[in-house]
Design a protein around this motif. Sequence first.
Motif, PDB file in Angstrom:
ATOM      1  N   GLY A 208       0.449  -1.231  -0.263  1.00 30.87           N
ATOM      2  CA  GLY A 208      -0.126   0.439  -0.324  1.00 30.87           C
ATOM      3  C   GLY A 208       0.139   1.180  -0.034  1.00 30.87           C
ATOM      4  N   SER A 209       2.114   1.105   0.097  1.00 31.67           N
ATOM      5  CA  SER A 209       3.256   2.573   0.354  1.00 31.67           C
ATOM      6  C   SER A 209       2.408   3.190   1.328  1.00 31.67           C
ATOM      7  CB  SER A 209       3.370   2.891  -0.993  1.00 31.67           C
ATOM      8  OG  SER A 209       3.514   1.917  -2.372  1.00 31.67           O
ATOM      9  N   ILE A 210       2.200   3.434   2.128  1.00 35.09           N
ATOM     10  CA  ILE A 210       1.399   3.916   3.275  1.00 35.09           C
ATOM     11  C   ILE A 210       2.702   4.408   4.233  1.00 35.09           C
ATOM     12  CG2 ILE A 210       0.208   3.477   5.071  1.00 35.09           C
ATOM     13  CD1 ILE A 210      -1.652   1.891   4.153  1.00 35.09           C
ATOM     14  N   TYR A 211       3.531   3.150   4.469  1.00 31.67           N
ATOM     15  CA  TYR A 211       4.805   3.616   4.905  1.00 31.67           C
ATOM     16  C   TYR A 211       5.758   4.252   4.645  1.00 31.67           C
ATOM     17  CZ  TYR A 211       1.346   3.268   9.222  1.00 31.67           C
ATOM     18  OH  TYR A 211       0.260   3.491  10.248  1.00 31.67           O
ATOM     19  N   LYS A 212       7.319   4.593   5.752  1.00 33.64           N
ATOM     20  CA  LYS A 212       8.618   4.526   5.406  1.00 33.64           C
ATOM     21  C   LYS A 212       9.025   3.707   6.026  1.00 33.64           C
ATOM     22  CE  LYS A 212       8.033   9.712   5.049  1.00 33.64           C
ATOM     23  NZ  LYS A 212       9.249  11.497   5.972  1.00 33.64           N
ATOM     24  N   ALA A 213      10.311   3.475   5.222  1.00 29.56           N
ATOM     25  CA  ALA A 213      10.941   2.238   4.805  1.00 29.56           C
ATOM     26  C   ALA A 213      11.485   1.658   6.444  1.00 29.56           C
ATOM     27  CB  ALA A 213      12.972   2.300   4.675  1.00 29.56           C
ATOM     28  N   ASP A 214      11.939   2.877   6.959  1.00 27.00           N
ATOM     29  CA  ASP A 214      12.145   2.707   8.610  1.00 27.00           C
ATOM     30  C   ASP A 214      10.830   1.760   9.128  1.00 27.00           C
ATOM     31  OD1 ASP A 214      13.817   4.086   8.369  1.00 27.00           O
ATOM     32  OD2 ASP A 214      12.797   6.088   9.098  1.00 27.00           O
ATOM     33  N   SER A 215       9.845   1.968   9.408  1.00 31.67           N
ATOM     34  CA  SER A 215       8.712   1.216   9.597  1.00 31.67           C
ATOM     35  C   SER A 215       8.809  -0.353   8.704  1.00 31.67           C
ATOM     36  CB  SER A 215       7.372   1.440   8.793  1.00 31.67           C
ATOM     37  OG  SER A 215       6.713   2.935   9.659  1.00 31.67           O
ATOM     38  N   LEU A 216       9.267  -1.202   7.815  1.00 34.70           N
ATOM     39  CA  LEU A 216       9.322  -1.879   7.315  1.00 34.70           C
ATOM     40  C   LEU A 216      10.340  -2.203   7.907  1.00 34.70           C
ATOM     41  CD1 LEU A 216       8.973  -1.422   3.652  1.00 34.70           C
ATOM     42  CD2 LEU A 216       6.696  -1.677   4.982  1.00 34.70           C
ATOM     43  N   LEU A 217      11.819  -1.517   8.698  1.00 36.28           N
ATOM     44  CA  LEU A 217      13.171  -1.939   9.202  1.00 36.28           C
ATOM     45  C   LEU A 217      11.933  -3.190  10.553  1.00 36.28           C
ATOM     46  CD1 LEU A 217      15.957  -3.358   8.543  1.00 36.28           C
ATOM     47  CD2 LEU A 217      15.989  -0.905   9.342  1.00 36.28           C
ATOM     48  N   LEU A 218      11.156  -1.965  11.086  1.00 43.16           N
ATOM     49  CA  LEU A 218      10.914  -2.299  12.755  1.00 43.16           C
ATOM     50  C   LEU A 218      10.421  -3.878  13.032  1.00 43.16           C
ATOM     51  CD1 LEU A 218      10.221  -1.883  15.203  1.00 43.16           C
ATOM     52  CD2 LEU A 218       7.614  -1.103  14.475  1.00 43.16           C
ATOM     53  N   TYR A 219       9.386  -3.714  11.766  1.00 43.59           N
ATOM     54  CA  TYR A 219       8.285  -5.811  11.624  1.00 43.59           C
ATOM     55  C   TYR A 219       9.816  -6.409  11.221  1.00 43.59           C
ATOM     56  CZ  TYR A 219       4.570  -1.809  10.956  1.00 43.59           C
ATOM     57  OH  TYR A 219       3.920  -1.109  11.211  1.00 43.59           O
ATOM     58  N   ILE A 220      10.307  -5.981  10.045  1.00 43.68           N
ATOM     59  CA  ILE A 220      11.598  -7.104   9.891  1.00 43.68           C
ATOM     60  C   ILE A 220      12.855  -7.878  10.960  1.00 43.68           C
ATOM     61  CG2 ILE A 220      13.667  -7.519   9.185  1.00 43.68           C
ATOM     62  CD1 ILE A 220      12.327  -6.136   5.999  1.00 43.68           C
ATOM     63  N   LYS A 221      12.793  -6.771  11.971  1.00 42.92           N
ATOM     64  CA  LYS A 221      13.150  -6.349  12.939  1.00 42.92           C
ATOM     65  C   LYS A 221      12.322  -8.228  13.976  1.00 42.92           C
ATOM     66  CE  LYS A 221      15.556  -4.593  17.121  1.00 42.92           C
ATOM     67  NZ  LYS A 221      15.543  -2.971  17.662  1.00 42.92           N
ATOM     68  N   LYS A 222      10.941  -7.365  14.498  1.00 45.13           N
ATOM     69  CA  LYS A 222      10.095  -8.161  15.028  1.00 45.13           C
ATOM     70  C   LYS A 222       9.802  -9.968  14.469  1.00 45.13           C
ATOM     71  CE  LYS A 222       8.791  -5.470  18.427  1.00 45.13           C
ATOM     72  NZ  LYS A 222       9.031  -5.335  19.967  1.00 45.13           N
ATOM     73  N   LEU A 223       9.785 -10.006  13.287  1.00 44.11           N
ATOM     74  CA  LEU A 223      10.173 -10.938  13.044  1.00 44.11           C
ATOM     75  C   LEU A 223      11.057 -11.844  12.870  1.00 44.11           C
ATOM     76  CD1 LEU A 223       8.110 -10.224   9.014  1.00 44.11           C
ATOM     77  CD2 LEU A 223       7.141 -11.052  11.213  1.00 44.11           C
ATOM     78  N   LYS A 224      12.324 -10.955  12.821  1.00 41.62           N
ATOM     79  CA  LYS A 224      13.347 -11.845  13.312  1.00 41.62           C
ATOM     80  C   LYS A 224      13.888 -12.576  15.155  1.00 41.62           C
ATOM     81  CE  LYS A 224      17.060 -10.592  10.980  1.00 41.62           C
ATOM     82  NZ  LYS A 224      18.722  -9.468  10.966  1.00 41.62           N
ATOM     83  N   GLU A 225      13.144 -11.509  15.558  1.00 40.93           N
ATOM     84  CA  GLU A 225      13.248 -11.879  17.042  1.00 40.93           C
ATOM     85  C   GLU A 225      12.531 -13.156  17.196  1.00 40.93           C
ATOM     86  OE1 GLU A 225      11.844  -8.602  18.550  1.00 40.93           O
ATOM     87  OE2 GLU A 225      14.562  -7.371  18.341  1.00 40.93           O
TER      88      GLU A 225
END
Length: 640
Positions: A208-225
């Motif tokens: 949806g191109s709603i949030y910037k890369a920082d938001s995506l990076l946060l979600y990836i961090k949570k998924l990796k954890e």
Amino acid sequence: MKKAIFFLLFIVISCHKKNEKAQIHPEKMLDSLQVISDSLDQDPETDKLVFWSSRLKEKEFSKTGSALAFIHYNLAKSSVKKDIDSAKKHINIALSLIEKEKESNALKFTIYNGAGLISELEGKYYQSVYYFNKSAAIIMNDDSLKCKPLAKVICLLNAAQDNNKISQYSKSIEQNQLALKILKKQPEDHYKYNFRAYSQLFTACEEGSIYKADSLLLYIKKLKEISSITNDPIQIRFTNEHMAHYYLLNNQYDEAIHHYSLVKKYDGESLAADPENPVAIKNFYTTIANLIDLHVLSKQFPEAEDLIEQADRIEKQHLQLLSYYEKCLNKKAKMNYYLAKGNNEKAKSEADEVLLLKDNILRNAGIQATEEMATIYELQAKDKSIYGLNKTIDTATNRLERNRLLLLIVGLLALLAVSWVFLLYFFQRQKRHKQEREKILLQQQLLRTQMEPHFIFNTLSALQSFIRFDEKEKSIKYLNQFSRLLRSSLELSRKNYVPLDQELEAIENYLSLQQMRFEYSFAYEIISPDTDTSTLLIPPMLIQPFVENAIIHGIGNHSDKGFITLEIVLHENQVLVKITDNGKGYQDKTSIDTNHQSLSGAIARERLEILARENKIKTNIEITSNNNGTIVLLTLPLKN
């Protein structure tokens, strides 16, 4: 021992106050049935279908709508894996019963969620989203809802997942975030549901191109954890896939290839373990298509060639299993490969196939949406009609029981008859009006799906000419700009009304593309109002067909420098659009109507007629042509 306790519990509940005249309160009856249901879930040996079928025969439950709805829901739940038609029958009965109840939010939440799951099993995603969103709305609006927290979480995640499928990304984000909020309050860590919520948030924000890369990076961090804690192969697989998407968005192709290679390894092992599994086949095929694109972007052509061969083998073996969307991904990847290699002939062939597949995707999506929304509308109309009639009958029955005087009984019956006729007339009139509005909306959606393939075909024709004359740089530049325009067009075509500034931006992109196509043989000017056009809404894709006609039929064959003017004038609840070109014009009015009316122009005329009926305002198309050029005047509806 468990069975003995269970049946003893049931006997006590079923016999409770059996000899008394007063009935059990509906809420208490539901609580009792819920206890029985929980006990059944703990005893897998019990035949739940037989058990709940026997409950339908008991008068105690048949007199209470909510209890009867609960039983039919459990019958649907018990039969869904064995007989989907029987499950649909029972869930529809449960829906019709629960819609009559004013309270029972917890049961409504459960039944709507069950209806969504059954619709999802049938592949009817618009219907499933409808029911999931109704269930999720109860959670969001009723803080006192008496339901298990994990049941709420699962419902919200199901709704968010299907909202992602139909591009309702904002709603998906809201539902996923609420699910995470509920999970944080739980004493235990539910990694499975947390992972799913963050994964769906990543998809919604990326697509949806709603949030910037920082938001995506946060979600990836949570998924990796989470995946590092659980060490679940499936979670690791999806984490790598999201990381690959993230690196692709940031043009870090080597990192993206690395993570997609890990995804491919997992999908390949899953396929090897079960070669006939449709999901494993589709996942492996899609992953290969994405890897081809990445290798092409990194100029790693030998690796891309190997992957193309693998994809072709899968397509040859399992052609019937692959959807239009999956085939389109592969064809697009191959087109990009051939373009990068300079093989324009094969690139053109793949581009033609991509166009055909996208046409099929749009057509099928339009048909499915129309059919499912028509079904939903019929269900809503039926439920409201039944609810109104039953409410009237119940009111009359209660009055008759309180007063046994014959004169009053006759009066009440007469009043009931008059009320029934009035309500029937009122509901029928409302139903006709709603059906007409729904029909108009569906007609507009179908007409827009007809315009878009035609628009794509006309634009790709220019790309074909660049490829034919081996103009690589122009082809790539044209293709990049066209992809942006296509995305904008697809986003606008989903809505009934769009901001005027977005529509003008899309038209300006289109004119820029056509300038490239005609080697800048014409110029253009767009004159827009001084007011804020972002708050003004107009129907999408209605101006572009006539701009296209001005280019192709107006100045396309003009020997001198062509010029096109697009002027927008606001007038109360209408927009006046004036399109002027300095071409040679047409010979007479007949030729204008017959020889030079394009397919998109004809569709636009049909849409304007529908909009005129819908908004009850005048819409118009006036075309004036002479040797000095052609002027097109459009009158369109305007909303704030």
